[in-house]
Write an enzyme that holds these catalytic residues in place. Structure first.
Site, PDB file in Angstrom:
ATOM      1  N   SER A 144       0.806  -1.220   0.000  1.00 25.46           N
ATOM      2  CA  SER A 144       0.000   0.000   0.000  1.00 25.46           C
ATOM      3  C   SER A 144       0.841   1.273   0.000  1.00 25.46           C
ATOM      4  CB  SER A 144      -0.977   0.007   1.182  1.00 25.46           C
ATOM      5  OG  SER A 144      -0.288  -0.211   2.393  1.00 25.46           O
ATOM      6  N   HIS A 195       1.674   4.607   4.847  1.00 26.34           N
ATOM      7  CA  HIS A 195       0.964   5.309   3.773  1.00 26.34           C
ATOM      8  C   HIS A 195       1.531   6.712   3.576  1.00 26.34           C
ATOM      9  CE1 HIS A 195      -2.759   2.567   4.600  1.00 26.34           C
ATOM     10  NE2 HIS A 195      -1.769   1.936   4.016  1.00 26.34           N
TER      11      HIS A 195
END
Length: 242
Positions: A144, A195
């Site tokens: 991610s 992230h």
């Protein structure tokens, strides 16, 4: 990884179905390779998750640098794999056609390692700022972070678009930041620092020096190979003449 045995991986099956709907012939080579690698390692992990995830403790203090390579391509479960690879599928189709396969593969490789480094820096900063050593133990795994970096690139190369996040229409310029907060609120177990590291690396590429450094490195490698060819060729001719 024994928990995956003896049950149906619904996320994996749905992912394979989605890929078949798009068609292998419509997926660029590097994107398809990334999908295949992540699926393969989900079914045949190199090591248990606890031995491939990246953290300040494991990466920096214990010098387990191989985790920088292993952590992005291993996933916690089939749904973790599904959401990441579906995102990779669409981002890869758009970006690889624009950037071309060789450069896109270079970006994926550099981003995968660099995001792990930035992640450790962010967690180390949290240790110092909050005086909480537990952040050294936070161990991240999954693709991610790379996807957030690719989102920054996609928004950069396709400006003016609007994304729908939780029913809100958000300009693509700010979409990655809104999604960063939204994902953390909806799924507190996800890695906010991981992230954020992806976004920062994406910005280093689009607005900072990273792209220039990457180009300089490829230019240096090409120059070295070209120079070595020129040096070796005369020697070869001499040998043949003798």
């Amino acid at each position: 990884m024994q928990r995956r045995q003896g049950r149906v991986n619904a996320g994996l099956l749905l992912l394979l179905y989605q890929i078949s709907q798009v068609g292998l012939q419509n997926i660029p080579s590097v994107t398809l390779g990334v999908l295949a690698l992540n699926i393969f390692l989900f079914l045949n992990p190199v090591r248990p998750l606890s031995e491939v995830c990246i953290s300040v403790n494991e990466g920096f203090y214990r010098k387990n640098w191989q985790r920088l390579l292993l952590s992005p391509v291993h996933h916690a479960d089939d749904w973790h794999l599904y959401y990441n690879m579906i995102s990779m599928l669409w981002k890869g189709i758009m970006l690889e056609k624009k950037l071309k396969s060789i450069w896109f593969a270079y970006i994926i490789a550099v981003f995968s390692v660099l995001i792990g480094v930035v992640y450790m820096v962010l967690e180390f900063m949290l240790v110092k700022i909050l005086d909480d050593p537990s952040y050294e133990m936070h161990c991240a795994v999954g693709f991610s972070g790379v996807l957030f970096a690719l989102k920054v690139l996609n928004n950069h190369y396709n400006p003016g678009r609007v994304s729908s996040i939780l029913g809100l229409q958000i300009s693509s310029k700010y979409a990655c930041w809104v999604e960063l907060v939204a994902i953390h609120l909806i799924s507190p177990g996800t890695s906010f620092a991981g992230h954020l590291a992806g976004i920062l690396v994406g910005l280093m590429y689009t607005m900072g020096p990273l792209k220039k450094i990457m180009k300089a490195c490829t230019g240096y490698i090409f120059h070295r190979r070209f120079h070595r060819t020129l040096v070796i060729q005369p020697v070869t001719h001499v040998c043949l003449a003798v």
